[in-house]
Design an enzyme around this catalytic site. Structure first.
Site, PDB file in Angstrom:
ATOM      1  N   LEU A 249       0.830  -1.207   0.000  1.00 31.90           N
ATOM      2  CA  LEU A 249       0.000   0.000   0.000  1.00 31.90           C
ATOM      3  C   LEU A 249       0.861   1.252   0.000  1.00 31.90           C
ATOM      4  O   LEU A 249       1.814   1.366   0.778  1.00 31.90           O
ATOM      5  CB  LEU A 249      -0.913   0.009   1.235  1.00 31.90           C
ATOM      6  CG  LEU A 249      -1.871  -1.177   1.366  1.00 31.90           C
ATOM      7  CD1 LEU A 249      -2.352  -1.320   2.794  1.00 31.90           C
ATOM      8  CD2 LEU A 249      -3.055  -0.993   0.421  1.00 31.90           C
ATOM      9  N   ASP A 250       0.537   2.170  -0.883  1.00 32.83           N
ATOM     10  CA  ASP A 250       1.107   3.510  -0.807  1.00 32.83           C
ATOM     11  C   ASP A 250       0.367   4.252   0.306  1.00 32.83           C
ATOM     12  O   ASP A 250      -0.754   3.873   0.660  1.00 32.83           O
ATOM     13  CB  ASP A 250       0.916   4.209  -2.156  1.00 32.83           C
ATOM     14  CG  ASP A 250       1.339   5.658  -2.112  1.00 32.83           C
ATOM     15  OD1 ASP A 250       2.444   5.935  -1.632  1.00 32.83           O
ATOM     16  OD2 ASP A 250       0.550   6.513  -2.554  1.00 32.83           O
ATOM     17  N   LYS A 251       0.961   5.298   0.861  1.00 39.91           N
ATOM     18  CA  LYS A 251       0.293   6.002   1.960  1.00 39.91           C
ATOM     19  C   LYS A 251      -0.582   7.153   1.450  1.00 39.91           C
ATOM     20  O   LYS A 251      -1.805   7.099   1.533  1.00 39.91           O
ATOM     21  CB  LYS A 251       1.319   6.558   2.961  1.00 39.91           C
ATOM     22  CG  LYS A 251       0.665   7.277   4.156  1.00 39.91           C
ATOM     23  CD  LYS A 251       1.679   7.895   5.075  1.00 39.91           C
ATOM     24  CE  LYS A 251       2.306   9.133   4.461  1.00 39.91           C
ATOM     25  NZ  LYS A 251       1.349  10.281   4.386  1.00 39.91           N
ATOM     26  N   THR A 252       0.067   8.161   0.876  1.00 41.11           N
ATOM     27  CA  THR A 252      -0.656   9.379   0.516  1.00 41.11           C
ATOM     28  C   THR A 252      -1.631   9.125  -0.626  1.00 41.11           C
ATOM     29  O   THR A 252      -1.242   8.655  -1.697  1.00 41.11           O
ATOM     30  CB  THR A 252       0.337  10.486   0.114  1.00 41.11           C
ATOM     31  OG1 THR A 252       1.291  10.652   1.161  1.00 41.11           O
ATOM     32  CG2 THR A 252      -0.390  11.797  -0.112  1.00 41.11           C
TER      33      THR A 252
END
Length: 671
Positions: free
Chosen positions: A351-354
């Site tokens: 998962l990417d955060k932003t």
């Protein structure tokens, strides 16, 4: 009885070659056909049934003539049988002949062999019964597949057919198919917007929930962009049409779904091979039975008929079709059966955060006034100084002030020092807003305070006096924690990769319960992490939304893009989440796993039933008619098992009644 869809590219678990646009060969190219129920097919089935009854009761002649060629006497002959087999069984015999020309063993060819063998040996009633049940099974299969395709076509029908346009100063109702870019389209309150375009007149609130996932109607003024498939809620709008029909964001998504429906997953190729093997095995056992029974054609035909691979050959593409249509209703556009199949075996989600776990939009999470300072005074000073700032943190402060109805004063002077903060003058007093070092450099003592984990403090002073701090953070999406928890319950490992600081990344990970966190990563470093995971034989899905995620999306086994992300991320991804909702992704993973279970159940069930059927025939418990019943019964059972994956429910009367069934994936105009 047959499969559908064109050949799809081989899906390499390490690489994606996004050439789906070239994969639209039609079903006929594989020699498989579906027969929907039309009047001709109905007449054909009824005629075969009538011929079977006539042959069974030896009508009209109880002593049928013998077929003679020269001096050779053959078996009792019936014109009813000949008419029923030739006229009724023509579609089946035609497909069998095509299989011979392609040198490919298919179920149509095996059934054709059984029908002709039964007729040649005088079992006319058996030949007609086989023909009858095969035709009925083909029709039911065709109707089931058509239902799935219709569910996808219905998505397009949500756009209006008739549209009001202004041409040459005149307003006219025209068919939507005649629209051209540059037309001025008039949209009344409550109507669907038929084009992508720019508002040139009027104002309204538009429901874009099926497009961007935004639950609240968005105000649209002159020069704002609107998107096909959204709903005009209040005022009338005049729109300069930029994109029409399939060129709209909405239309391109529908086209992607249709291409996915035509594409073939590797498991479909496997099902075709299994079906062919079953036919070969059945023919081998038929030869063995003919030898064991010393020429008993009755049992030989029964062996050929009882071993049906139709449930596999037809059930697999039907399951893929149904799952793609159901995923679209969930708000996940799957670009091909191969991606759906791979998603079903994913064991690691990166998962990417932003923009993926968070909104990507900083918000004020806490206000800490200094001793003796009112919260309103602190916020007013900070807002005044930030008024001319373009910094995202400053915009978060201004947004809060506007929401609270605070009057924002204009600064008399304004200066910004990069990496430090702002100095502004208001009513003769110097206001400083920035980080701790900025205030210390300007001889303002800063009070230490407890800050929310993962937040960034904005310190404020006025006239040399410290007023306090405002904590700003990128807020976590409310559904993210539920999604991560659900993935964990499914036995899927989650990994967080972000370019943000370790402090912020750890705070988000702790909030969501993610143990594996990597921070301060450049796009190339994200790519290396994905490659390492894939090389360790993990089946990896990467979820991201930005340009910096595109390399990782391409390297993962399955790339998943948030619908609100960049156009390049959506292009690179194999799956697009329209509503930006990670829970929809979890539901899609569960759907992919269920699809895989359905297909493998059909595989196993077909092999078991065929083995039992052949055994029963060879031990004398099953004859030709019962063999036909077993064949068609098992076929329909496995097709209906796959049909459980088809989208349920009727097409909504109004587009807004169905959430995210298909829509443009972006809040940005199409590039």
């Amino acid at each position: 009885m047959s499969d559908h869809a064109a050949d799809h590219r081989h899906h390499d678990h390490g690489h994606h070659h996004h050439d789906d646009h070239n994969d639209h060969d039609h079903d006929d190219h594989d020699g498989h056909h579906h027969h929907a129920f039309d009047w001709l097919m109905g007449v054909r089935i009824a005629f075969v049934a009538l011929c079977a009854v006539a042959v069974h009761f030896q009508w009209p002649d109880a002593n049928p003539p013998l077929l003679m060629i020269g001096d050779q006497v053959f078996l009792p002959f019936s014109w009813w049988a000949l008419a029923g087999i030739v006229i009724g069984g023509w579609p089946l015999l035609e497909e069998a002949w095509e299989s011979i020309l392609r040198r490919k063993m298919t179920m149509e060819l095996s059934m054709g062999i059984a029908i002709l063998a039964a007729a040649y040996t005088g079992y006319f009633f058996v030949a007609l019964i086989i023909t009858f049940f095969v035709l009925v099974a083909e029709v039911l299969e065709g109707m089931t597949l058509e239902r799935g395709r219709r569910a996808i076509r219905n998505l397009l029908e949500l756009l209006p057919r008739q549209v009001s346009v202004r041409r040459n100063g005149q307003i006219a109702e025209v068919d939507s198919s005649t629209l051209r870019p540059g037309d001025i389209v008039l949209v009344a309150p409550g109507a669907l917007i038929p084009v992508d375009g720019r508002v040139i007149g009027g104002s309204s609130h538009v429901d874009e929930s099926r497009i961007t996932g935004e639950s609240m109607p968005i105000e649209k003024l002159v020069d704002d962009h609107v998107y096909a498939g959204s709903i005009n809620r209040s005022g009338a709008l005049e729109i300069d049409a930029r994109s029409i029909g399939k060129d709209t964001s909405y239309g391109r998504i529908i086209e992607t779904i249709e291409q996915a429906e035509r594409s073939r997953a590797p498991i479909q190729h496997l099902s075709d091979r299994l079906a062919a093997y079953i036919v070969y095995v059945a023919l081998a056992f038929a030869v063995l039975e003919y030898w064991i029974s010393k020429g008993d054609v009755n049992s030989t035909i029964s062996v050929i008929v009882v071993a049906g691979a139709c449930g596999v050959a037809a059930g697999t593409p039907l399951a893929i079709l149904g799952a793609i249509g159901r995923a679209a209703r969930l708000g996940a556009i799957v670009k091909g059966g191969a991606h759906l199949e791979t998603l079903g075996v994913v064991d690691t989600v990166v998962l990417d955060k932003t923009g993926t776990l968070t909104f990507g939009k900083p918000e004020v999470v806490a206000i800490h006034p200094a001793d003796g300072i009112e919260e309103g005074d602190l916020l007013a000073a900070a807002t005044m100084a930030e008024l001319r700032s373009e910094h995202p943190l400053g915009k978060a402060v201004i947004g809060l002030a506007q929401a609270r109805g605070i009057t924002i004063a204009e600064p008399e002077t304004f200066s910004y020092t990069a990496g430090r903060g702002i100095a502004a003058v208001s009513q003769g007093e110097r206001v400083l807003v920035g980080n701790r070092d900025w205030l210390l450099e300007n001889s303002v003592s800063v009070q230490a305070g407890e800050l929310p984990r993962g937040s960034t403090p904005i310190h404020v002073s006025r006239g040399g006096r410290y007023l306090g701090s405002i904590s700003v953070a990128d807020t976590v999406r409310p559904e993210a924690a539920r999604a991560v928890s659900a993935l964990r319950e499914m036995g899927i490992r989650t990994v967080l990769l972000t370019g943000d600081t370790a402090e912020v990344a750890d705070a988000v990970a702790a909030q969501l319960g993610i143990a594996d966190v990597r921070s301060r990563l450049l796009p190339e470093q994200k790519l290396e992490h994905i490659k390492t995971l894939v090389a360790s034989n993990a089946a990896v899905a990467m979820v991201g939304d930005g340009v910096n995620d595109t390399l990782a999306l391409a390297a993962a086994n399955v790339g998943v893009a948030m619908g609100s992300g960049t156009a390049v991320a959506r292009e690179q991804a194999d799956i697009v989440l329209l509503g930006n909702d990670l829970e929809r992704f979890v539901e899609t993973v569960a759907l992919a796993r269920r699809t895989r279970r359905v297909i493998w159940f059909n595989f196993a069930g077909t092999v078991v039933i065929d083995a039992i059927g052949i055994l029963l025939v060879m031990t004398g418990f099953v004859g030709p008619v019962l063999a036909v019943m077993i064949h068609t019964g098992s076929e329909l059972a496995f097709i209906l098992n796959s049909a459980r994956l088809l989208p349920m429910g009727k097409k909504p009367a109004h587009a807004h009644e169905e959430r995210n069934i298909a829509a443009a994936p972006s809040a940005q105009p199409a590039e």
